[in-house]
Scaffold this active site. Structure first.
Site, PDB file in Angstrom:
ATOM      1  N   LYS A 175      22.659  56.906  67.017  1.00 46.32           N
ATOM      2  CA  LYS A 175      21.855  55.740  66.631  1.00 46.32           C
ATOM      3  C   LYS A 175      21.608  55.787  65.129  1.00 46.32           C
ATOM      4  O   LYS A 175      20.882  56.647  64.634  1.00 46.32           O
ATOM      5  CB  LYS A 175      20.507  55.728  67.360  1.00 46.32           C
ATOM      6  CG  LYS A 175      19.812  54.357  67.214  1.00 46.32           C
ATOM      7  CD  LYS A 175      18.367  54.380  67.595  1.00 46.32           C
ATOM      8  CE  LYS A 175      17.475  54.800  66.473  1.00 46.32           C
ATOM      9  NZ  LYS A 175      17.527  53.943  65.271  1.00 46.32           N
ATOM     10  N   GLY A 228      15.510  62.432  59.102  1.00 43.23           N
ATOM     11  CA  GLY A 228      14.545  61.360  58.872  1.00 43.23           C
ATOM     12  C   GLY A 228      13.217  61.933  58.447  1.00 43.23           C
ATOM     13  O   GLY A 228      13.156  63.045  57.911  1.00 43.23           O
ATOM     14  N   THR A 230       9.394  63.554  58.422  1.00 42.34           N
ATOM     15  CA  THR A 230       8.823  64.736  59.082  1.00 42.34           C
ATOM     16  C   THR A 230       8.004  64.352  60.317  1.00 42.34           C
ATOM     17  O   THR A 230       8.076  65.019  61.351  1.00 42.34           O
ATOM     18  CB  THR A 230       7.979  65.537  58.060  1.00 42.34           C
ATOM     19  OG1 THR A 230       8.888  66.059  57.090  1.00 42.34           O
ATOM     20  CG2 THR A 230       7.234  66.692  58.696  1.00 42.34           C
ATOM     21  N   THR A 232       8.450  61.798  62.307  1.00 40.06           N
ATOM     22  CA  THR A 232       9.385  61.464  63.394  1.00 40.06           C
ATOM     23  C   THR A 232       9.982  62.737  63.975  1.00 40.06           C
ATOM     24  O   THR A 232      10.143  62.863  65.186  1.00 40.06           O
ATOM     25  CB  THR A 232      10.517  60.546  62.883  1.00 40.06           C
ATOM     26  OG1 THR A 232       9.961  59.550  62.050  1.00 40.06           O
ATOM     27  CG2 THR A 232      11.271  59.895  64.015  1.00 40.06           C
ATOM     28  N   GLU A 250      16.546  67.630  60.067  1.00 37.46           N
ATOM     29  CA  GLU A 250      16.559  67.576  58.597  1.00 37.46           C
ATOM     30  C   GLU A 250      15.485  66.586  58.192  1.00 37.46           C
ATOM     31  O   GLU A 250      15.657  65.381  58.393  1.00 37.46           O
ATOM     32  CB  GLU A 250      17.923  67.082  58.101  1.00 37.46           C
ATOM     33  CG  GLU A 250      19.075  68.009  58.401  1.00 37.46           C
ATOM     34  CD  GLU A 250      18.900  69.374  57.796  1.00 37.46           C
ATOM     35  OE1 GLU A 250      18.268  69.478  56.722  1.00 37.46           O
ATOM     36  OE2 GLU A 250      19.376  70.343  58.408  1.00 37.46           O
ATOM     37  N   CYS A 284      16.517  62.668  50.088  1.00 40.78           N
ATOM     38  CA  CYS A 284      15.571  63.740  50.437  1.00 40.78           C
ATOM     39  C   CYS A 284      15.663  64.897  49.445  1.00 40.78           C
ATOM     40  O   CYS A 284      14.771  65.717  49.369  1.00 40.78           O
ATOM     41  CB  CYS A 284      15.801  64.205  51.865  1.00 40.78           C
ATOM     42  SG  CYS A 284      17.516  64.586  52.212  1.00 40.78           S
ATOM     43  N   GLU A 386       5.568  62.888  50.588  1.00 45.01           N
ATOM     44  CA  GLU A 386       6.878  62.363  50.202  1.00 45.01           C
ATOM     45  C   GLU A 386       6.770  60.855  49.953  1.00 45.01           C
ATOM     46  O   GLU A 386       6.451  60.100  50.867  1.00 45.01           O
ATOM     47  CB  GLU A 386       7.893  62.634  51.324  1.00 45.01           C
ATOM     48  CG  GLU A 386       9.306  62.271  50.936  1.00 45.01           C
ATOM     49  CD  GLU A 386      10.315  62.505  52.057  1.00 45.01           C
ATOM     50  OE1 GLU A 386       9.987  62.242  53.226  1.00 45.01           O
ATOM     51  OE2 GLU A 386      11.439  62.940  51.750  1.00 45.01           O
TER      52      GLU A 386
HETATM   53  O1  TXE Z   1      12.227  57.198  58.912  1.00 41.56           O
HETATM   54  P1  TXE Z   1      12.212  57.568  60.400  1.00 41.56           P
HETATM   55  P2  TXE Z   1      11.744  55.835  58.276  1.00 41.56           P
HETATM   56  C1  TXE Z   1      11.070  59.704  55.086  1.00 41.56           C
HETATM   57  C2  TXE Z   1      10.602  58.893  53.936  1.00 41.56           C
HETATM   58  C3  TXE Z   1      10.307  57.582  54.555  1.00 41.56           C
HETATM   59  C4  TXE Z   1       9.754  58.019  55.884  1.00 41.56           C
HETATM   60  C5  TXE Z   1       9.858  57.026  56.971  1.00 41.56           C
HETATM   61  O2  TXE Z   1       9.431  59.458  53.408  1.00 41.56           O
HETATM   62  O3  TXE Z   1       9.398  56.828  53.839  1.00 41.56           O
HETATM   63  O4  TXE Z   1      10.539  59.140  56.228  1.00 41.56           O
HETATM   64  O5  TXE Z   1      11.147  56.411  56.958  1.00 41.56           O
HETATM   65  C6  TXE Z   1      14.676  56.919  64.204  1.00 41.56           C
HETATM   66  N1  TXE Z   1      12.386  58.767  68.395  1.00 41.56           N
HETATM   67  N2  TXE Z   1      12.508  59.734  55.205  1.00 41.56           N
HETATM   68  O6  TXE Z   1      10.635  55.184  58.978  1.00 41.56           O
HETATM   69  O7  TXE Z   1      11.233  56.726  61.111  1.00 41.56           O
HETATM   70  C7  TXE Z   1      14.806  55.691  63.353  1.00 41.56           C
HETATM   71  O8  TXE Z   1      15.112  54.566  64.142  1.00 41.56           O
HETATM   72  C8  TXE Z   1      13.670  58.819  68.041  1.00 41.56           C
HETATM   73  C9  TXE Z   1      13.113  60.927  54.795  1.00 41.56           C
HETATM   74  O9  TXE Z   1      12.948  55.038  58.132  1.00 41.56           O
HETATM   75  O10 TXE Z   1      12.090  59.030  60.492  1.00 41.56           O
HETATM   76  C10 TXE Z   1      15.909  56.105  62.414  1.00 41.56           C
HETATM   77  O11 TXE Z   1      17.170  55.987  63.053  1.00 41.56           O
HETATM   78  N3  TXE Z   1      14.137  58.278  66.896  1.00 41.56           N
HETATM   79  C11 TXE Z   1      14.517  60.989  55.069  1.00 41.56           C
HETATM   80  C12 TXE Z   1      15.595  57.588  62.171  1.00 41.56           C
HETATM   81  O12 TXE Z   1      14.814  57.984  63.295  1.00 41.56           O
HETATM   82  C13 TXE Z   1      13.252  57.692  66.074  1.00 41.56           C
HETATM   83  C14 TXE Z   1      15.306  59.834  55.297  1.00 41.56           C
HETATM   84  C15 TXE Z   1      14.817  57.870  60.879  1.00 41.56           C
HETATM   85  O13 TXE Z   1      13.657  57.086  60.881  1.00 41.56           O
HETATM   86  C16 TXE Z   1      11.882  57.622  66.401  1.00 41.56           C
HETATM   87  C17 TXE Z   1      14.568  58.678  55.738  1.00 41.56           C
HETATM   88  C18 TXE Z   1      11.456  58.191  67.628  1.00 41.56           C
HETATM   89  N4  TXE Z   1      10.179  58.186  68.008  1.00 41.56           N
HETATM   90  C19 TXE Z   1      13.206  58.670  55.658  1.00 41.56           C
HETATM   91  N5  TXE Z   1      11.239  56.972  65.399  1.00 41.56           N
HETATM   92  C20 TXE Z   1      15.247  62.198  54.665  1.00 41.56           C
HETATM   93  N6  TXE Z   1      14.569  63.298  54.516  1.00 41.56           N
HETATM   94  O14 TXE Z   1      16.452  62.165  54.514  1.00 41.56           O
HETATM   95  C21 TXE Z   1      12.159  56.642  64.488  1.00 41.56           C
HETATM   96  N7  TXE Z   1      13.388  57.069  64.891  1.00 41.56           N
END
Ligand code: TXE
Length: 483
Positions: A175, A228, A230, A232, A250, A284, A386
């Site tokens: 996904k 994604g 932390t 999540t 990660e 990141c 972050e």
């Molecule tokens: O990330 P999410 P978001 C950080 C960054 C950003 C914050 C939120 O600070 O502002 O995270 O970003 C899926 N069960 N990073 O909201 O929500 C979601 O659909 C399963 C750091 O975009 O973590 C997407 O495919 N999956 C970072 C993925 O998780 C779930 C990169 C990432 O989304 C879920 C991006 C759930 N309950 C954001 N909730 C890095 N470190 O590389 C969401 N998802």
């Protein structure tokens, strides 16, 4: 006319079962350009069924054959689909076209090439006991796995997960982020054209709480590889850990960039500009906390502000643009709120600190001026959380120990950069930094064979090279008694 994206399940492009869609927005213009399946648990169930039925045959397909198909996918990314993918990534994410062309899409192809080759060079251990017995290790693909990726490096990070999973012989339910699904939709077409057997890779589009959660909680999915936020990551662990799924996480970073007086100044300042604002600061690995030794602090501050102000914030499609749009309106507001918070916490804006409104095509786009903040203590929220935007903080230090102490003073531990010409200092500091990745006199110099991942709240496990292939396999010990 909006493009309608579809799920890729069982080798076919399918509409979501409930026919519900969410809007895909171009962050540079604020306009909807795509309809993205808002898939539910039912779509995920279908994808898991198809991955399960493809597993026996894919896991037994000789590595050489799997390798050939993965190389073919890489070649299609590099040739026939290259321009389309480059444009799609920029439209979906807001990043400058040159980044999509020179970084994101080539890296997606490299991920497939790399793991297609790596799978031909694996070996396992043996533990012989003279003439009495022998133990050896089998590494077998774990089964159906879930790969969930974020929006900042969309195809780059999605393929970083699925390529090793497929190479190892697993079948995948993937996904991509619902915010940037376009290139992974194109990848579905590429996989069909490359001859990837039906059901080996399934791509389900949709939100985290619906489609994402259905993947993490599905009992037939044996491992989850996630990149994604932390928070999540914690939510996924809460669901997946009690089900004894293997987890690779990660997560976020708040990375230090430590600059000593004796550094190669020109190289340092050019690289620091990139490590601060590349991809609008949405990597990141960006160095968002910059520590500069006091002897060069004022010089650095002056030069860094000047060079930052020369960066061109503009239409991501324009070849002269350095900084494009941030990914969404919600993310724009998050960044602007952090900038307000930094002011409340006593920070001084050396440059930036505001939204930028462009003219013409991008007048409704989500642009933020590259921002440098000074005068904050290390414990404040601006320096602890972050932000994930084009925002960095500056602080001076006197001695090595002080820089290390400040660098380590967050809950995160993903990467760190150190600038010095002194080998002793470089090794000492690298040894003491709490980070999974330390760059000395460089940034983002990646070698796909190396360990990739973070300490503390930046994650669990390591990706990269044979680590990733190990993650997607189970080690089995076989003992033979000769007596
Ligand atoms: O990330 P999410 P978001 C950080 C960054 C950003 C914050 C939120 O600070 O502002 O995270 O970003 C899926 N069960 N990073 O909201 O929500 C979601 O659909 C399963 C750091 O975009 O973590 C997407 O495919 N999956 C970072 C993925 O998780 C779930 C990169 C990432 O989304 C879920 C991006 C759930 N309950 C954001 N909730 C890095 N470190 O590389 C969401 N998802």
């Amino acid at each position: 006319m909006e493009i309608i994206l579809q799920n890729y399940i069982g080798g076919e492009l399918l509409s979501p079962l409930e026919e519900a869609y969410i809007h895909g927005t171009n962050p540079a213009t604020g306009e909807t350009f795509a309809l993205v399946p808002d898939s539910t648990a039912k779509d995920v169930d279908l994808a898991v069924e198809s991955a399960q039925s493809a597993f026996p045959s894919w896991s037994e397909t000789p590595a050489k054959e799997r390798s050939k198909i993965l190389h073919r996918i890489a070649e299609l990314i590099e040739t026939k689909y290259f321009d389309q993918l480059v444009e799609a990534e920029t439209t979906d994410n807001g990043k400058p076209l040159h980044l999509s062309r020179n970084v994101d899409i080539p890296r997606a192809a490299a991920n497939f090439h790399f793991f297609a080759s790596a799978i031909l060079h694996t070996h396992t251990e043996a533990f012989p006991n003279e003439s009495t017995s022998l133990n050896y290790t089998l590494r077998q693909p774990i089964g159906v796995v879930g790969c969930i990726s974020p929006w900042n490096l969309p195809l780059y990070l999605f393929t970083w997960k699925i390529a090793p999973a497929l190479a190892a012989g697993c079948t995948v339910v993937g996904k991509p982020s619902e915010i940037t699904p376009y290139t992974s939709f194109l990848l579905s077409k590429i996989c069909m054209e490359a001859g990837l057997p039906a059901g080996v890779l399934n791509i389900v589009h949709g939100t985290g709480p619906k489609a994402g959660r259905a993947i993490t909680s599905h009992p037939e999915i044996k491992a989850i590889s996630f990149t994604g936020g932390t928070k999540t990551g914690a939510e996924i662990s809460r669901i997946a850990a009690p089900m004894f799924k293997k987890l690779s996480l990660e997560l976020g970073g708040k990375n230090p960039n430590i600059i000593f007086e004796d550094c190669n100044y020109d190289k340092m300042i050019e690289t620091t500009l990139r490590s601060s604002f590349s991809n609008q600061g949405q990597i990141c690995l960006c160095g968002s906390r910059i520590f500069v030794q006091e002897g060069i602090y004022d010089r650095f501050k002056k030069d860094f502000v000047k060079k930052t102000e020369q960066l061109k914030v503009g239409d991501p499609l324009a070849p002269t643009t350095d900084v494009g749009a941030v990914v969404s309106e919600a993310h724009l507001n998050k960044i602007l709120n952090y900038i307000e918070l930094a002011k409340e916490e006593g920070g001084t804006m050396l440059t930036g600190g505001n939204r930028i409104v462009l003219e013409g095509r991008c007048k409704n786009g989500y642009f933020v001026a590259p921002t440098i903040i000074e005068g904050l203590d290390q414990q404040c929220r601006t320096n602890q959380e972050e932000i994930f935007g084009p925002v960095v903080t500056l602080a001076p230090f006197k001695k090595e120990e002080e820089a290390i102490q400040m660098a380590n003073a967050t809950q995160y531990g993903l990467s760190a950069t150190v600038w010095t010409q002194n080998l002793n200092v470089a090794h000492r500091v690298a040894n003491k930094l709490q980070a999974g990745i330390v760059w000395i006199n460089t940034w983002m110099l990646r070698d796909l064979r190396t360990y990739f991942g973070g300490m503390k709240q930046s994650g669990v496990g390591r990706e990269g090279g044979f680590q990733a292939l190990n993650f997607f396999t189970e080690a089995k010990n076989v003992t033979i008694d000769f007596t």
